[in-house]
Every structure is written in C-alpha cells, then in structure tokens.
Design an enzyme around this catalytic site. Structure first.
Site, mmCIF file in Angstrom:
data_model
loop_
_atom_site.group_PDB
_atom_site.id
_atom_site.type_symbol
_atom_site.label_atom_id
_atom_site.label_comp_id
_atom_site.label_asym_id
_atom_site.label_seq_id
_atom_site.Cartn_x
_atom_site.Cartn_y
_atom_site.Cartn_z
ATOM 1 N N GLU A 164 0.797 -1.232 0.000
ATOM 2 C CA GLU A 164 0.000 0.000 0.000
ATOM 3 C C GLU A 164 0.830 1.284 0.000
ATOM 4 O O GLU A 164 0.813 2.063 0.963
ATOM 5 C CB GLU A 164 -0.961 0.000 1.199
ATOM 6 C CG GLU A 164 -1.861 -1.228 1.234
ATOM 7 C CD GLU A 164 -2.959 -1.158 2.284
ATOM 8 O OE1 GLU A 164 -2.919 -0.263 3.145
ATOM 9 O OE2 GLU A 164 -3.878 -2.003 2.247
ATOM 10 N N GLU A 352 -5.033 -8.901 0.670
ATOM 11 C CA GLU A 352 -5.694 -8.647 1.948
ATOM 12 C C GLU A 352 -7.182 -8.478 1.718
ATOM 13 O O GLU A 352 -7.594 -7.810 0.764
ATOM 14 C CB GLU A 352 -5.193 -7.340 2.610
ATOM 15 C CG GLU A 352 -3.862 -7.429 3.269
ATOM 16 C CD GLU A 352 -3.438 -6.106 3.920
ATOM 17 O OE1 GLU A 352 -4.311 -5.327 4.359
ATOM 18 O OE2 GLU A 352 -2.225 -5.865 3.957
HETATM 19 C C1 FCB Z 1 -4.355 -2.392 5.556
HETATM 20 C C2 FCB Z 1 -2.949 -2.719 6.038
HETATM 21 C C3 FCB Z 1 -2.882 -3.826 7.045
HETATM 22 C C4 FCB Z 1 -4.039 -3.804 8.016
HETATM 23 C C5 FCB Z 1 -5.360 -3.630 7.315
HETATM 24 C C6 FCB Z 1 -6.550 -3.619 8.229
HETATM 25 O O1 FCB Z 1 -4.397 -1.089 5.085
HETATM 26 O O2 FCB Z 1 -2.151 -3.079 4.942
HETATM 27 O O3 FCB Z 1 -1.634 -3.756 7.669
HETATM 28 O O4 FCB Z 1 -3.828 -2.887 9.011
HETATM 29 O O5 FCB Z 1 -5.344 -2.467 6.544
#
Ligand code: FCB
Length: 446
Positions: A164, A352
């Site tokens: 990110e 994620e």
């Molecule tokens: C993302 C992050 C991760 C976590 C999630 C909830 O932005 O990459 O580390 O904190 O959110």
C-alpha cells in the site's frame, strides 16, 4: 457448490510491526513505527507494538494454527530494521536467523511463504536522513531487497515489494495519521514517486538475482463512487480514483502518472515531475502478479478538503464495520474486472481482505463472529464470480490470521480469525476460523 481452481492459493496475512513485538531484541534497530507509537498522542489507546502478539517468540505456535487452518500460503513482512538496523550496511545475522526459522517452520507445515519487503516499518536511521523523500532510501531499498533475494530467494513463493504505497505517501506524509506523521502534500507526492522508483529498482534486482519465486506489489485499491449524479460529484469521484487507484496503477502498467492528475496537481501549485524515459522503463517492468488489498469502496462528493476538494459520504441504510468501512462485496468484483480489463496483469492475488468487529469471548470462551463469516463469504463469492468469468485471480489472503496492533488504533480493533488475549498471549480460534477452514478443505463455497 462453487469450486475454486485446483492450484488456487488460500492464505492469511500479517505484517511485522503488527505482530512481532521484540522491538529492540537481538540487535533490531528502531523503526519509524517504534518512534511513532512511542510518541504520546499518536495511538488511540496509547499502546505500542513493543510486544504486540509476541510472534517473535510464539511463531511456532502461530504456524501450527495456520497448519490447523489448512492454508497453502502465509503472507508476512520482513522488518527492515531487524535485518539492517541502520537501514543499510551492517547486517544483523540474528534478525535474518529469525526469518530463517520462520520459513523453515512454514516449509515443515507445507505452507508457502509470501514475503512483503516493506510493510511500513522504515529504519528510523533512514528517516533521520529524509526517509522516502530522499533518494538515499530508494537506493537503500534496492540493497535491502538484494540481501533478501540472495538469502531467501529460493524458499519464497511470492515477493511483494511494497504494501500500500498510497498509505505510506498520503496518510503518512499528508494526513499525518500514520508514521512518519508528516503533514505536507508536496512531500507526499515526492514520496509516492520515490516509492514507485524503489519498487522498480527492487524488481530489476530480482530479475538479476533470478530466484525461483514471482514478484509483484500490493496496492490498496477501491472503487470511488459519486455520492450523487451531480457533475461536480462525478468529477470528485474520478479525481479520487486518480488520487487512490490510477496514481499507482498507471505508472506500474503504463509507465506514467495519469495525465489528469499531473495537470490537477500542477494547477494546485505542486511539483510533480513526470517519469523520464529511463524511469518509465524501470517503474513499468512486467510484474508476475498484482496484489490487491480490498476492504471497501469510497463514496465521495465535492467537498472542502483543500487539495483534492472531495469529501467522504456515509450512506444511510448500509452496513459498516467497526472501522467505519462499508461492507461492499460487489466492489471486489468490480475492481477485479476493471483491473483485468484496463491493465491486464499476468495474475492477481487478493493480498488482503477482512473484517473488523469488536469480538468478545462468551462465557464458554468461544467467539461467535457471524458478521466476519458473512463478510468473508460474500467476498469469496464475488471473487469466485470474477474467476468464473475469466479474471486471472490466483490467490486470496485473509487479513488477518490473528488480532494484532492495528496501527493508529492500537489494540482497539480486531481483524483476526484467531482472537488474541494480549494480557496472556492466549490464542483462541474464532468461529470464522472454522468457516475458512471448511472453505479451504472443500476448496469451494457451499
Ligand atoms: C491495511 C494494512 C494492514 C491492516 C489492514 C486492516 O491497510 O495493509 O496492515 O492494518 O489495513
């Protein structure tokens, strides 16, 4: 039954600062997150990642939990200052040894390591000399990457350069809500540009060293929808899309920042140099996969925010998680299609996806997180639909295997499939753990 492809990767994800603890053990250097969390007022509940889930000492137990869950891959990040305490130069062998032990354990458990090089914990020593605003950090990142490729190259299935970069650049250097906590849009633009260059350097080094695995990047992408049909709101949504999504996707796949954003930022008086010919070739090297972190969509309208002139809108009648993020599984489907059609990555991994809820164990000790189950099921459903329509999604990683240090929110937010009692470090699988276990075992949604 909606079945997933035979070789589809089901995984879970974490990040070093959020779980490891041992912040100053065995020669580890200070990171910008150590500094940021140690500074009073920065973390909502006043906690730090000093101990976190104590994964540095409990990793064997945590890998055993993953094995019980049945995942085929585990995404974790390496703490740069743990292996290079000053960011460059002297290597901390004890730091490397920790990751070697972890990778060994994963191997024994039949779980493929997926490694993120940079999940936000920059060595403070580099920050002291300008951090990501400085070219020195870009160069140091390439050397750090070389060290890791040379050391773990053949044991790692997938490498992720950055996690990110948008968050590092804008929340980190403009909003100031994550480390290093600056509030300067010009600095944020410079950081975003440098992060893309650093990514390019790491990919180049990877092709040179040529280890077995594959390489990509993990972007936080999210559809930006206008709150109303009004033209100014539609323009605001497109601008927000340029800020969040296209600002990274365009350079990575087309070699240049989006024209409308270059013009927009210049009009606002900021300096943003387009990439030169050489830089374009560096930034847009072919990637083996694109990682997408997806949680929610953004609904925006024209607003007062001084740079972007947009404003987030909360819609009535929608469901929001404990983070205040709308539950919007269609967004994942929309995003996968859009990325496939506009940028044609060789492969996509959902690096994620997960749900935050204020879980509390009941009297019998169990944690009944039905909302998380519904969230995961709906997102897997959306994913399955996109795959069946030909989108090249090869893996899915739940954030997170266990509750952990949620950055600015400290321990007040829980995303885990496993509950962590921070006072005792006891791990308790939640109901969603068994839901995901069943999906993995059947390689299908019921
Ligand atoms: C993302 C992050 C991760 C976590 C999630 C909830 O932005 O990459 O580390 O904190 O959110």
């Amino acid at each position: 039954m909606r079945a997933f492809p035979e070789d589809f990767l089901f995984g879970v994800a974490t990040a070093s600062y959020q779980i490891e603890g041992a912040w100053n053990e065995d020669g580890k250097g200070e990171s910008i997150w150590d500094r940021f969390a140690h500074t009073p007022g920065n973390i909502l509940d006043g906690t730090t990642g000093d101990v976190a889930c104590d994964h540095y000492h409990c990793f064997a137990e945590d890998v055993a939990l993953m094995q019980e869950l049945g995942v085929s891959a585990y995404r974790f990040s390496i703490s740069w200052p743990r292996v290079l305490p000053s960011g460059k130069g002297a290597v901390n062998e004890k730091g490397l040894a920790f990751y070697r032990r972890l990778i060994e354990k994963l191997k024994e458990a039949g779980i493929k390591p997926v490694v993120t090089l940079y999940h936000w914990d920059l060595p403070q020593a580099l920050q002291d000399r300008g951090g990501w605003e400085s070219e020195e950090t870009v160069e140091a990142f390439a050397e750090y990457a070389r060290l890791l490729f040379a050391t773990f190259g053949d044991d790692v299935h997938l490498w992720i350069t950055h996690n990110e970069p948008w968050v590092v650049a804008f929340p980190g250097h403009y909003e100031g809500r994550v480390a290093p906590g600056k509030r300067d849009f010009q600095a944020a633009l410079r950081v975003a540009r440098n992060l893309l260059l650093a990514h390019g350097h790491a990919v180049r080094v990877f092709r040179e060293v040529n280890p077995k695995g594959a390489i990509g990047i993990a972007l936080n992408l999210s559809p930006a929808h206008p709150a109303t049909e009004k033209e100014e709101d539609q323009e605001a949504a497109w601008r927000f899309d340029g800020y969040l999504n296209r600002f990274f996707l365009d350079p990575l796949f087309r070699g240049q920042f989006p024209e409308d954003m270059l013009t927009f930022y210049r009009k606002k008086g900021f300096i943003l140099e387009p990439f030169t010919k050489e830089e374009r070739a560096l930034v847009a090297q072919p990637l083996d996969f694109l990682g997408i972190n997806y949680y929610s969509r953004h609904v925006v309208r024209k607003g007062e925010e001084p740079v972007l002139e947009t404003e987030a809108v909360r819609l009535p009648g929608k469901k929001y998680s404990d983070m205040g993020w709308e539950v919007y599984p269609e967004g994942l489907y929309e995003l996968i299609h859009r990325v496939t059609e506009d940028y044609a990555p060789r492969a996509i991994h959902i690096t994620e996806n997960g749900y935050c809820s204020p879980d509390v164990p009941s009297c019998d000790g169990s944690i009944d997180d039905e909302e998380r189950i519904a969230y995961l099921e709906a997102h897997l459903e959306a994913l399955h639909r996109a795959i069946s329509e030909g989108c090249p999604v090869r893996g899915y990683f739940v954030w997170s295997i266990m509750d952990n240090f949620e950055w600015t929110f400290g321990f007040s937010k829980r995303f885990g499939l496993v509950y962590v009692d921070y006072a005792t470090q006891q791990r308790i699988p939640k109901k969603s753990f068994f839901f995901y276990q069943r999906v993995i075992r059947e390689r299908a949604l019921a």
